[in-house]
Design a protein around this motif. Structure first.
Motif, PDB file in Angstrom:
ATOM      1  N   ILE A  59      -0.115  14.170  -5.358  1.00 18.95           N
ATOM      2  CA  ILE A  59       1.064  14.690  -5.148  1.00 18.95           C
ATOM      3  C   ILE A  59       1.773  13.874  -3.982  1.00 18.95           C
ATOM      4  O   ILE A  59       1.325  13.448  -2.975  1.00 18.95           O
ATOM      5  N   LEU A  60       3.094  13.552  -4.514  1.00 22.17           N
ATOM      6  CA  LEU A  60       3.794  12.992  -3.466  1.00 22.17           C
ATOM      7  C   LEU A  60       4.826  13.650  -2.872  1.00 22.17           C
ATOM      8  O   LEU A  60       5.879  14.103  -3.984  1.00 22.17           O
ATOM      9  N   MET A 140       3.599  10.548   1.267  1.00 27.72           N
ATOM     10  CA  MET A 140       4.893  11.220   1.529  1.00 27.72           C
ATOM     11  C   MET A 140       5.780  10.165   1.722  1.00 27.72           C
ATOM     12  O   MET A 140       5.663   9.197   1.845  1.00 27.72           O
ATOM     13  N   LEU A 141       7.284  10.544   1.032  1.00 27.68           N
ATOM     14  CA  LEU A 141       8.419   9.644   1.316  1.00 27.68           C
ATOM     15  C   LEU A 141       9.094  10.405   2.493  1.00 27.68           C
ATOM     16  O   LEU A 141       9.560  11.672   2.323  1.00 27.68           O
ATOM     17  N   PHE A 142       9.554   9.856   3.447  1.00 30.02           N
ATOM     18  CA  PHE A 142      10.047  10.302   4.549  1.00 30.02           C
ATOM     19  C   PHE A 142      11.427   9.826   4.465  1.00 30.02           C
ATOM     20  O   PHE A 142      11.711   8.429   4.740  1.00 30.02           O
ATOM     21  N   ARG A 162       2.538  11.353  11.506  1.00 27.10           N
ATOM     22  CA  ARG A 162       1.554  10.716  12.315  1.00 27.10           C
ATOM     23  C   ARG A 162       0.031  11.304  12.345  1.00 27.10           C
ATOM     24  O   ARG A 162      -0.989  10.835  12.094  1.00 27.10           O
ATOM     25  N   LYS A 163       0.450  12.634  12.786  1.00 30.22           N
ATOM     26  CA  LYS A 163      -0.879  13.323  12.729  1.00 30.22           C
ATOM     27  C   LYS A 163      -1.729  13.572  11.386  1.00 30.22           C
ATOM     28  O   LYS A 163      -2.721  13.998  11.404  1.00 30.22           O
ATOM     29  N   THR A 164      -0.917  13.507  10.356  1.00 29.14           N
ATOM     30  CA  THR A 164      -1.598  13.654   9.167  1.00 29.14           C
ATOM     31  C   THR A 164      -2.629  12.581   8.575  1.00 29.14           C
ATOM     32  O   THR A 164      -3.665  12.818   7.851  1.00 29.14           O
ATOM     33  N   LYS A 165      -2.314  11.413   9.144  1.00 24.91           N
ATOM     34  CA  LYS A 165      -3.025  10.177   8.754  1.00 24.91           C
ATOM     35  C   LYS A 165      -3.011   9.974   7.360  1.00 24.91           C
ATOM     36  O   LYS A 165      -4.124   9.295   6.902  1.00 24.91           O
ATOM     37  N   LYS A 166      -1.987  10.475   6.816  1.00 23.86           N
ATOM     38  CA  LYS A 166      -1.823  10.185   5.496  1.00 23.86           C
ATOM     39  C   LYS A 166      -0.891   8.841   5.236  1.00 23.86           C
ATOM     40  O   LYS A 166      -0.039   8.732   6.146  1.00 23.86           O
ATOM     41  N   PRO A 167      -0.644   8.413   4.071  1.00 24.64           N
ATOM     42  CA  PRO A 167       0.322   7.179   3.851  1.00 24.64           C
ATOM     43  C   PRO A 167       1.681   7.914   3.921  1.00 24.64           C
ATOM     44  O   PRO A 167       1.910   8.876   3.127  1.00 24.64           O
ATOM     45  N   VAL A 168       2.732   7.267   4.409  1.00 26.94           N
ATOM     46  CA  VAL A 168       3.973   7.501   4.702  1.00 26.94           C
ATOM     47  C   VAL A 168       4.701   6.237   4.403  1.00 26.94           C
ATOM     48  O   VAL A 168       4.501   5.083   4.829  1.00 26.94           O
ATOM     49  N   ALA A 216       0.530   3.750  -3.092  1.00 32.47           N
ATOM     50  CA  ALA A 216      -0.014   4.427  -1.743  1.00 32.47           C
ATOM     51  C   ALA A 216      -0.618   5.868  -2.330  1.00 32.47           C
ATOM     52  O   ALA A 216      -1.663   6.264  -1.540  1.00 32.47           O
ATOM     53  N   LEU A 217      -0.560   6.272  -3.748  1.00 36.84           N
ATOM     54  CA  LEU A 217      -1.474   7.411  -3.925  1.00 36.84           C
ATOM     55  C   LEU A 217      -2.701   7.024  -4.395  1.00 36.84           C
ATOM     56  O   LEU A 217      -3.143   5.832  -4.649  1.00 36.84           O
ATOM     57  N   PRO A 218      -3.668   8.100  -4.369  1.00 36.39           N
ATOM     58  CA  PRO A 218      -5.070   7.806  -4.493  1.00 36.39           C
ATOM     59  C   PRO A 218      -5.250   7.296  -5.953  1.00 36.39           C
ATOM     60  O   PRO A 218      -4.498   7.821  -6.927  1.00 36.39           O
ATOM     61  N   THR A 219      -6.366   6.442  -6.083  1.00 37.79           N
ATOM     62  CA  THR A 219      -6.425   5.707  -7.530  1.00 37.79           C
ATOM     63  C   THR A 219      -7.576   6.613  -8.416  1.00 37.79           C
ATOM     64  O   THR A 219      -7.656   6.742  -9.571  1.00 37.79           O
TER      65      THR A 219
END
Length: 492
Positions: A59-60, A140-142, A162-168, A216-219
């Protein structure tokens, strides 16, 4: 003289004559396909191993404040105008997830709305929408408006990201030229790294952005269902139809907040509940606490939760209020479950309180609006008192069993041969298309591929689906039929 070998010998059980005939027919039809032009995908379908597990698409999510161009970017990425584009914040949309593809990678694009209220601002609008996306998304795309520059709202959303620690990936939208690129450079101050300048409206820079986003998505693919884990059931329906009441009744405890006000469940609740001796994971999706000045945003947030729950589930219990006719929102939710390919049980709640006239009005709307869903299982019950809830487990089991059902290739082709003999396809333009071969490509939901010599009329395809359901029992599950028209070799 006695032979010990003969004494111990047990003759093999006679094989099923019909099964042998089915296998002979399958072999003959498969051999006949050699005369037709088949591509690599066809050969993989014919020879591939059955696919019993379905990969969950990464999910993006698209996040950002209102009017920065999120919906325009979504439409640009998916190549179709599906997301509603308006200048008014908080526009309610029918869908919040869209299937997309870039550079050979399939993924789900999640629209988080971006609405906000001048009264409560970030706390109950952007925050809830963004936090929901952050919880569900893999990356995520911000999106920020480069012509305006970073705002106080943008900076608050950055803290959440920033709190998510996921790729942005930072998207500087509305960049149409060199001047816009200079304006985009100011977004480095947000502290999210390099801003990628794009024009969602004109398509400028979107390809480069997607290269980065897909990277940035998981492979590694996740599986929707893990063998041995409890089956996942989504409780979906419009506000105040009794989703939380049903959850509590099945759990025999107050697991979810129940209030007469619509939409009192704020967050989705995953609950392990034992029903008639079997564990299930129930996902409650009742939405959020509604406030008058946030009604649009609350509805949108609930829609996002519903879509995400359906994507995660194997079966959806769609709750309907039996005291009133079906609404447009009911039909939209049912359509979303079917489009997602999930097993389905329609749960008509409050049936014990419904008078004769109300039942008549409900049944009338049911017959009028759901002629295409006659195959869906239905249970009438009362979530509050528990009346007829004991019928729910059987309906769930049947729907999931049929969702998993696989028909052997030989039996399938025998069925189609008999069907075509009794009711052949009409002649069109002097030609009559033939079904050359059929196979079930996958389950969950059952998906069939038909190789034909010509296009099949939509009415004939619906006839095939109806007879498939009647013959093999597919109640409670959508089935997909894909037709591949193939020409004989050398014919051009």
């Amino acid at each position: 003289m006695t032979d010990d070998y003969e004494d111990d010998y047990t003759p093999p059980a006679p094989s099923d004559p019909q099964e042998s005939l089915d296998e002979v027919r399958e072999a003959a039809l498969r051999a006949g396909l050699e005369a037709y032009e088949l591509d690599e995908g066809d050969l993989a379908t014919l020879e591939g191993e059955p696919v019993e597990q379905r990969e969950a698409l990464p999910i993006l999510a698209i996040v950002g404040r209102p009017n920065v161009g999120k919906s325009t970017l979504i439409n640009r990425i998916i190549g179709r105008r599906l997301a509603v584009v308006e200048d008014t914040p908080g526009v309610t949309r029918d869908r919040v997830t869209y299937e997309a593809e870039w550079a050979g990678r399939d993924f789900l694009l999640m629209d988080t709305g971006g609405w906000e209220s001048g009264v409560t601002g970030i706390d109950l609008s952007v925050a809830q929408s963004a936090e929901a996306a952050m919880e569900l998304a893999d990356a995520m795309l911000f999106v920020v408006d480069a012509t305006v520059g970073p705002t106080a709202t943008d900076e608050k959303v950055v803290k959440l990201l920033r709190k998510t620690k996921k790729p942005v990936v930072l998207v500087a939208n509305k960049v149409d030229g060199p001047q816009g690129e200079l304006e985009a450079a100011a977004l480095w101050n947000l502290g999210l790294g390099e801003p990628y300048p794009v024009s969602a409206l004109h398509g400028r820079g979107v390809g480069d952005l997607l290269d980065v986003a897909v990277g940035a998505l998981p492979t590694e693919a996740r599986m929707v269902d893990d063998e041995g884990s409890p089956r996942r059931i989504a409780l979906v329906g419009r506000p105040n139809v009794g989703k939380s009441s049903l959850l509590n009744k099945l759990a025999d405890s107050e697991r979810a907040v129940v209030n007469e006000l619509a939409g009192t469940t704020r967050d989705p609740v995953d609950e392990l509940i034992e029903v008639d001796g079997e564990l299930f994971t129930f996902i409650d999706t009742a939405g959020i606490r509604r406030r008058v000045h946030l009604s649009q945003g609350a509805d949108y947030y609930a829609s996002l939760r519903t879509s995400a729950a359906i994507q995660r589930a194997e079966l959806a219990l769609v709750l309907l209020d039996g005291s009133v006719p079906l609404t447009e929102q009911d039909l939209r939710i049912l359509s979303e479950v079917v489009d997602a390919g999930r097993a389905i049980v329609m749960v008509v709640n409050k049936w014990d309180l419904v008078g004769e006239e109300e039942r008549f009005m409900f049944e009338r709307s049911f017959e009028k609006d759901l002629t295409h869903l006659t195959w869906a299982a239905r249970v009438n019950l009362s979530a509050l008192t528990g009346w007829h809830t004991n019928r729910l487990k059987r309906a769930m089991d049947e729907a999931l069993t049929n969702w998993d059902r696989r028909i052997s290739t030989g039996k399938l082709n025998t069925f189609l041969g008999e069907l075509v003999s009794a009711h052949p396809h009409p002649v069109r333009g002097g030609k009559q298309p033939k079904i050359l071969f059929a196979t079930q490509a996958s389950t969950r939901p059952p998906t069939f591929v038909l190789f034909t010599s010509g296009f099949l009329d939509p009415q004939y395809r619906r006839y095939i689906e109806r007879r498939l359901r009647e013959t093999f029992d597919f109640e409670g599950t959508p089935i997909h039929i894909s037709v591949r028209v193939r020409e004989k070799r050398g014919r051009r």
